[in-house]
Enzyme design. Structure first.
Site, PDB file in Angstrom:
ATOM      1  N   ASP A 130       6.539 116.976  19.867  1.00 36.17           N
ATOM      2  CA  ASP A 130       5.089 116.758  19.943  1.00 36.17           C
ATOM      3  C   ASP A 130       4.462 117.513  21.116  1.00 36.17           C
ATOM      4  OD1 ASP A 130       5.663 114.985  17.911  1.00 36.17           O
ATOM      5  OD2 ASP A 130       5.594 113.223  19.205  1.00 36.17           O
ATOM      6  N   ARG A 157       3.012 130.534   1.586  1.00 34.68           N
ATOM      7  CA  ARG A 157       2.037 131.595   1.315  1.00 34.68           C
ATOM      8  C   ARG A 157       2.423 132.395   0.068  1.00 34.68           C
ATOM      9  NH1 ARG A 157      -2.010 133.221   4.592  1.00 34.68           N
ATOM     10  NH2 ARG A 157      -1.745 132.618   6.743  1.00 34.68           N
ATOM     11  N   ARG A 165      -3.621 129.733  -4.846  1.00 34.53           N
ATOM     12  CA  ARG A 165      -3.763 128.341  -4.425  1.00 34.53           C
ATOM     13  C   ARG A 165      -4.055 128.222  -2.933  1.00 34.53           C
ATOM     14  NH1 ARG A 165       1.215 125.618  -7.701  1.00 34.53           N
ATOM     15  NH2 ARG A 165      -0.057 124.887  -9.438  1.00 34.53           N
ATOM     16  N   MET A 172       4.040 117.364  11.979  1.00 38.57           N
ATOM     17  CA  MET A 172       4.200 116.196  12.855  1.00 38.57           C
ATOM     18  C   MET A 172       3.374 116.377  14.133  1.00 38.57           C
ATOM     19  SD  MET A 172       8.082 114.839  12.689  1.00 38.57           S
ATOM     20  CE  MET A 172       8.585 113.673  11.441  1.00 38.57           C
ATOM     21  N   GLY A 188      -1.807 131.856  10.892  1.00 40.35           N
ATOM     22  CA  GLY A 188      -3.069 132.404  10.382  1.00 40.35           C
ATOM     23  C   GLY A 188      -3.770 131.456   9.438  1.00 40.35           C
ATOM     24  N   LYS A 214     -10.164 134.639  -1.529  1.00 37.11           N
ATOM     25  CA  LYS A 214      -8.858 135.242  -1.253  1.00 37.11           C
ATOM     26  C   LYS A 214      -7.825 134.623  -2.190  1.00 37.11           C
ATOM     27  CE  LYS A 214      -7.168 135.418   2.859  1.00 37.11           C
ATOM     28  NZ  LYS A 214      -6.945 135.079   4.281  1.00 37.11           N
ATOM     29  N   GLN A 253      11.070 119.507  10.482  1.00 34.88           N
ATOM     30  CA  GLN A 253      10.653 120.163  11.740  1.00 34.88           C
ATOM     31  C   GLN A 253      11.538 119.794  12.923  1.00 34.88           C
ATOM     32  OE1 GLN A 253       5.923 119.837  11.745  1.00 34.88           O
ATOM     33  NE2 GLN A 253       6.949 118.321  10.473  1.00 34.88           N
TER      34      GLN A 253
END
Ligand code: F6P
Length: 321
Positions: A130, A157, A165, A172, A188, A214, A253
């Site tokens: 964190d 991506r 989409r 987290m 980005g 996009k 993560q």
């Protein structure tokens, strides 16, 4: 000053990649200074139960590159009580511990403070993905968690692009948005939603999607946001007509090999923790500020407010629109 002959080391709270590198540094530094080390398993719970093993030079071989924690970790409600602290102090005395290194987050440092006040000099080493600990720019595991999330978003991506989409990605961070901001800027993202900024989508986000059309968009949402990430995804689809999918990265993560930065900083912090103890200094939290090692009184460290990089948030917004 009492000669420090034996110390303990434990990991506490949520695990973070790089904890093993810190354990290794604690053990090797202590042995270098002729101090024995006990590895305490399962955090404060293990301390109260006397669940500990001696650690030698070779006990920590081959762990610098491993995620998780070889000592396991836990959150203990019992330890947070006066009885729990007393029990832990008793076990430390029985085992001849003259000091303790606690690798964890600020919840763990409150316990470290109580132990120090009751006679066991304890040093806190910041480790949490964190990165929400006030006295340090950096905590162990944050860099790796950012890299994992960014890599995941790069993959998202590809598939988002194929199907035109928008991908909403929940990261987290507990109640803080440090992870979301860093990940959003690095990947980005079109927008970053975090408690310190805003948890709701600005109209300009919808406008951008509608106007620029996009082939894919990324929106990063911190888990600490008051607006649930599923609702964010629903609103995007409703307001823009763009097909949207939600991915919650979750505990992914926290796993995997620590980054070079996490390994190096964990090594520096582990070293400094033992260096303080061997000089008879306890009740401190070590940290890194402007790439320099620092240490603070635990209460002072707990009281320090961390500010989030507002400038990065602003820059990320400008360059994403
Ligand atoms: O504090 C680290 C952290 O990973 C937070 O980001 C998250 O909110 C929490 O721990 C999850 O905790 P648990 O592993 O107990 O589900």
């Amino acid at each position: 000053m009492k000669k420090i002959k034996k110390i303990g080391v434990l990991t506490s709270g949520g695990d973070a990649p790089g904890m093993n590198a810190a354990i290794r540094a604690v053990v090797r530094t202590a042995l270098y200074f002729d101090i024995e080390v006990m590895g305490i398993r399962f955090g404060y719970k293990g301390l109260m139960e006397g669940d500990m093993v001696p650690l030698a030079m070779r006990s920590v071989s081959g762990i610098i590159q491993r995620g998780g924690t070889m000592l396991h970790t836990a959150r203990s409600a019992e330890f947070a009580t006066p009885e729990g602290i007393k029990k832990a102090i008793g076990v430390a005395e029985e085992n001849g511990l003259d000091g303790l290194v606690v690798i964890g987050g600020d919840g763990s440092f409150r316990g470290a403070k109580a132990l120090s006040e009751d006679g066991l000099p304890t040093i806190g080493v910041p480790a949490t993905i964190d990165n929400d600990i006030g006295c340090t720019d950096y905590s162990i595991g944050f860099d790796t968690a950012c890299n994992i999330a960014v890599e995941a978003i790069d993959r998202l991506r590809d598939t988002s692009e194929s199907l035109n989409r928008c991908s909403v990605v929940e990261v987290m961070g507990h109640r803080a948005g440090y992870l979301a901001l860093e990940v959003g800027a690095a990947s980005g993202a079109l927008a970053v939603l975090a408690p310190e900024f805003t948890c709701d989508l600005m109209p300009e986000v919808y406008d951008t999607i509608i106007k620029h059309q996009k082939t894919q968009y990324i929106v990063v949402v911190s888990e600490g946001c008051s607006t649930p990430s599923a609702e964010v995804a629903r609103l995007i689809e409703e307001n823009t007509g763009m097909s949207t999918r939600l991915t919650v990265l979750g505990h992914i993560q926290r796993g995997g090999a620590p980054s070079a930065l996490d390994r190096v900083n964990a090594t520096r912090l582990g070293f400094r923790a033992v260096d303080l103890l061997r000089k008879g200094i306890g009740n401190r939290v070590v940290g890194i500020q402007s790439d320099k090692l620092v240490d603070y009184d635990i209460q002072e460290a707990l009281d320090m407010q961390k500010s989030i990089e507002k400038e990065l948030y602003m820059i990320a917004r400008i360059v994403s629109l």
